[in-house]
Design a protein around this motif. Structure first.
Motif, PDB file in Angstrom:
ATOM      1  N   ALA A 247      -8.067   7.835  10.364  1.00 33.63           N
ATOM      2  CA  ALA A 247      -6.975   6.876  10.547  1.00 33.63           C
ATOM      3  C   ALA A 247      -5.690   7.594  10.942  1.00 33.63           C
ATOM      4  O   ALA A 247      -4.922   7.096  11.784  1.00 33.63           O
ATOM      5  CB  ALA A 247      -6.766   6.080   9.258  1.00 33.63           C
ATOM      6  N   GLN A 248      -5.436   8.756  10.372  1.00 25.27           N
ATOM      7  CA  GLN A 248      -4.249   9.526  10.739  1.00 25.27           C
ATOM      8  C   GLN A 248      -4.303   9.966  12.200  1.00 25.27           C
ATOM      9  O   GLN A 248      -3.310   9.876  12.927  1.00 25.27           O
ATOM     10  CB  GLN A 248      -4.128  10.735   9.823  1.00 25.27           C
ATOM     11  N   SER A 249      -5.480  10.439  12.614  1.00 28.87           N
ATOM     12  CA  SER A 249      -5.622  10.863  14.017  1.00 28.87           C
ATOM     13  C   SER A 249      -5.411   9.692  14.964  1.00 28.87           C
ATOM     14  O   SER A 249      -4.708   9.822  15.986  1.00 28.87           O
ATOM     15  CB  SER A 249      -7.001  11.491  14.217  1.00 28.87           C
ATOM     16  N   ASN A 250      -6.020   8.543  14.634  1.00 25.94           N
ATOM     17  CA  ASN A 250      -5.850   7.356  15.498  1.00 25.94           C
ATOM     18  C   ASN A 250      -4.402   6.891  15.530  1.00 25.94           C
ATOM     19  O   ASN A 250      -3.890   6.471  16.588  1.00 25.94           O
ATOM     20  CB  ASN A 250      -6.759   6.235  15.008  1.00 25.94           C
ATOM     21  N   TYR A 251      -3.735   6.959  14.389  1.00 28.81           N
ATOM     22  CA  TYR A 251      -2.329   6.537  14.348  1.00 28.81           C
ATOM     23  C   TYR A 251      -1.444   7.455  15.190  1.00 28.81           C
ATOM     24  O   TYR A 251      -0.592   6.979  15.951  1.00 28.81           O
ATOM     25  CB  TYR A 251      -1.852   6.517  12.899  1.00 28.81           C
ATOM     26  N   TYR A 252      -1.654   8.775  15.081  1.00 25.29           N
ATOM     27  CA  TYR A 252      -0.855   9.702  15.886  1.00 25.29           C
ATOM     28  C   TYR A 252      -1.102   9.501  17.391  1.00 25.29           C
ATOM     29  O   TYR A 252      -0.169   9.572  18.200  1.00 25.29           O
ATOM     30  CB  TYR A 252      -1.181  11.138  15.493  1.00 25.29           C
ATOM     31  N   LYS A 253      -2.355   9.234  17.738  1.00 21.23           N
ATOM     32  CA  LYS A 253      -2.661   9.005  19.141  1.00 21.23           C
ATOM     33  C   LYS A 253      -2.020   7.719  19.653  1.00 21.23           C
ATOM     34  O   LYS A 253      -1.447   7.685  20.758  1.00 21.23           O
ATOM     35  CB  LYS A 253      -4.174   8.945  19.358  1.00 21.23           C
ATOM     36  N   ALA A 254      -2.114   6.645  18.875  1.00 22.96           N
ATOM     37  CA  ALA A 254      -1.492   5.374  19.283  1.00 22.96           C
ATOM     38  C   ALA A 254       0.022   5.513  19.357  1.00 22.96           C
ATOM     39  O   ALA A 254       0.672   4.979  20.287  1.00 22.96           O
ATOM     40  CB  ALA A 254      -1.885   4.274  18.290  1.00 22.96           C
ATOM     41  N   LEU A 286      -0.822  -1.363  13.896  1.00 20.15           N
ATOM     42  CA  LEU A 286      -2.115  -1.543  13.226  1.00 20.15           C
ATOM     43  C   LEU A 286      -2.684  -0.202  12.762  1.00 20.15           C
ATOM     44  O   LEU A 286      -3.246  -0.089  11.667  1.00 20.15           O
ATOM     45  CB  LEU A 286      -3.097  -2.237  14.173  1.00 20.15           C
ATOM     46  N   ALA A 287      -2.541   0.803  13.611  1.00 19.01           N
ATOM     47  CA  ALA A 287      -3.038   2.129  13.237  1.00 19.01           C
ATOM     48  C   ALA A 287      -2.272   2.663  12.024  1.00 19.01           C
ATOM     49  O   ALA A 287      -2.854   3.301  11.137  1.00 19.01           O
ATOM     50  CB  ALA A 287      -2.917   3.090  14.417  1.00 19.01           C
ATOM     51  N   PHE A 288      -0.971   2.409  11.977  1.00 20.19           N
ATOM     52  CA  PHE A 288      -0.182   2.854  10.833  1.00 20.19           C
ATOM     53  C   PHE A 288      -0.594   2.122   9.561  1.00 20.19           C
ATOM     54  O   PHE A 288      -0.698   2.735   8.475  1.00 20.19           O
ATOM     55  CB  PHE A 288       1.305   2.625  11.105  1.00 20.19           C
ATOM     56  N   ASN A 289      -0.826   0.796   9.671  1.00 21.35           N
ATOM     57  CA  ASN A 289      -1.253   0.030   8.493  1.00 21.35           C
ATOM     58  C   ASN A 289      -2.595   0.539   7.956  1.00 21.35           C
ATOM     59  O   ASN A 289      -2.785   0.673   6.745  1.00 21.35           O
ATOM     60  CB  ASN A 289      -1.349  -1.452   8.845  1.00 21.35           C
ATOM     61  N   LEU A 290      -3.528   0.830   8.893  1.00 24.08           N
ATOM     62  CA  LEU A 290      -4.826   1.353   8.465  1.00 24.08           C
ATOM     63  C   LEU A 290      -4.670   2.738   7.829  1.00 24.08           C
ATOM     64  O   LEU A 290      -5.309   3.040   6.810  1.00 24.08           O
ATOM     65  CB  LEU A 290      -5.772   1.423   9.663  1.00 24.08           C
ATOM     66  N   TYR A 291      -3.821   3.536   8.409  1.00 20.48           N
ATOM     67  CA  TYR A 291      -3.564   4.870   7.850  1.00 20.48           C
ATOM     68  C   TYR A 291      -2.939   4.762   6.460  1.00 20.48           C
ATOM     69  O   TYR A 291      -3.294   5.504   5.537  1.00 20.48           O
ATOM     70  CB  TYR A 291      -2.653   5.644   8.801  1.00 20.48           C
ATOM     71  N   ASN A 292      -2.054   3.818   6.277  1.00 21.71           N
ATOM     72  CA  ASN A 292      -1.409   3.608   4.985  1.00 21.71           C
ATOM     73  C   ASN A 292      -2.422   3.142   3.937  1.00 21.71           C
ATOM     74  O   ASN A 292      -2.419   3.594   2.784  1.00 21.71           O
ATOM     75  CB  ASN A 292      -0.285   2.589   5.137  1.00 21.71           C
ATOM     76  N   GLN A 293      -3.329   2.236   4.349  1.00 25.01           N
ATOM     77  CA  GLN A 293      -4.345   1.742   3.419  1.00 25.01           C
ATOM     78  C   GLN A 293      -5.303   2.860   2.991  1.00 25.01           C
ATOM     79  O   GLN A 293      -5.652   2.975   1.819  1.00 25.01           O
ATOM     80  CB  GLN A 293      -5.123   0.595   4.061  1.00 25.01           C
ATOM     81  N   THR A 294      -5.728   3.677   3.948  1.00 27.72           N
ATOM     82  CA  THR A 294      -6.633   4.777   3.601  1.00 27.72           C
ATOM     83  C   THR A 294      -5.940   5.809   2.717  1.00 27.72           C
ATOM     84  O   THR A 294      -6.574   6.414   1.845  1.00 27.72           O
ATOM     85  CB  THR A 294      -7.169   5.452   4.863  1.00 27.72           C
TER      86      THR A 294
END
Length: 376
Positions: A247-254, A286-294
């Motif tokens: 999730a962190q990788s996806n958030y940084y990419k987005a 959305l990527a940040f929210n998922l990263y926050n949840q994980t």
């Protein structure tokens, strides 16, 4: 009246018999003294031939998982009666009553082979396996009686184990199985069913080795139970960390795609550009929210691992014993002396009269044969 007279006469006969026996033993008092002295000497030889054994005992009170459906009052009543209801808890399969089985199991016992110990007298450093093979002494009669079996074993064992062979708990060699049995006889665990207090006992011929091994057994047992209790929580933590990294990788990419788009299209007022900007911004959100949840799941998993980690209260820690547990030289001396006295008394009162009667009968039989021959 007649019955009373019979009882009195029987009592008088018993007293007379006992007095006669006592007088017979008193006449043979020198023989009794000689036999008792021989028994005492033999007892001293046996007592000083047995190697000294030092015992180290450790008591620990483990934290037992509570059973949610067990009921507190019922559990208290069962504990007062000498029963433990902790085994009925589905959350903890390795409860204290199973600790003795864990300690005596083959994997746990073989894991102690590589423990480094140091002897107290000469300061030799070696493993527990080397200590059992080279330093354990046996009484001289055990060595003499076991010599034929050792010779037979040496003749039968044609295949010698290869050097550097890795120990396989599934298929132990004869030597390894013997070491496991020897160590199980010296390392034991017991549980008080009322208090669930676990007692670890280690008997060794060296006091320092006994204390070190007892402390190691306690540490290994705590590690075993801790690994079991936290196994699922640690697996959940690893999975949560993996999801958090993705999730962190996806958030940084987005986030990087959104920033790159703003840099390339700064100042444009097209609706298509605005739509793409909103889309990239939503993806980053959305990527940040998922990263926050994980990240929150990781924190929960870490707390779960800490919650499931058992706590042990060491009631009696391991200390180097000063006095040997065995042999009890005084008890052995008294026991052999008493046995020699009893054996001599049995010989005087029972065996010797029977032999004399037998000799008399043989002599009478010989005389009859001689008279019969003379008459013929």
């Amino acid at each position: 009246m007649q019955e009373n007279d019979i009882n009195k006469s029987q009592e008088e006969e018993m007293e007379i018999d006992l007095l006669e026996l006592a007088m017979t033993l008193w006449k043979k008092r020198k023989k009794l003294a000689v036999w008792s002295a021989c028994g005492a000497v033999f007892g001293l030889v046996v007592a000083f031939s047995i190697p000294k054994e030092y015992a180290t005992s450790v008591k620990l009170a483990p934290e037992v998982a509570d059973s949610k459906g067990g009921g507190g009052s019922l559990g208290a009543l069962a504990s007062m009666a000498g029963f433990s209801m902790s085994s009925s808890s589905g959350a903890d399969a390795v409860y204290p009553q199973l600790y003795p089985d864990v300690v005596s199991s083959v994997p746990f016992t073989t894991s102690l082979f590589d423990v480094q110990v140091t002897t107290k007298d000469d300061g030799k450093k070696m493993t527990v396996r080397q200590y059992l093979e080279n330093e354990i002494r046996a009484p001289w009669w055990s060595t003499v009686m076991g010599l034929p079996f050792k010779l037979l074993g040496a003749l039968r064992s044609n295949d010698e184990p290869a050097e550097g062979k890795k120990l396989d708990n599934f298929q132990l060699t004869v030597e390894e199985n013997g070491l496991v049995e020897a160590l199980n006889q010296r390392v034991s665990a017991s549980v008080d069913t009322k208090t669930s207090v676990v007692t670890i006992d280690v008997n060794m011929q060296d006091p320092l080795v006994s204390a070190v091994l007892a402390d190691t057994v306690v540490a290994r047992l705590q590690e075993y139970v801790t690994n079991y209790r936290t196994n699922k929580a640690r697996n959940d933590l690893e999975y949560a960390l993996k999801l958090n990294e993705e999730a962190q990788s996806n958030y940084y990419k987005a986030q990087q795609r959104y920033a790159d788009y703003l840099d390339r299209n700064q100042g444009l007022a097209f609706h298509s550009a605005q739509t793409m900007q909103d889309r990239l911004e939503n993806e980053a959100t959305l990527a940040f929210n998922l990263y926050n949840q994980t990240a929150q799941q990781v924190q929960k998993a870490q707390a779960k691992v800490q919650e499931n980690t058992p706590v042990y209260a060491i009631v009696t820690p391991a200390t180097v014993p000063i006095r040997a547990m065995s042999p009890k030289k005084g008890l052995i001396l008294v026991g052999f002396t008493f046995l020699a006295f009893v054996a001599c008394a049995a010989w005087i009162l029972l065996i010797s009269p029977l032999l004399e009667d037998y000799k008399k009968k043989l002599a009478e039989g010989g005389e009859k044969q001689q008279t019969d021959c003379a008459e013929e």
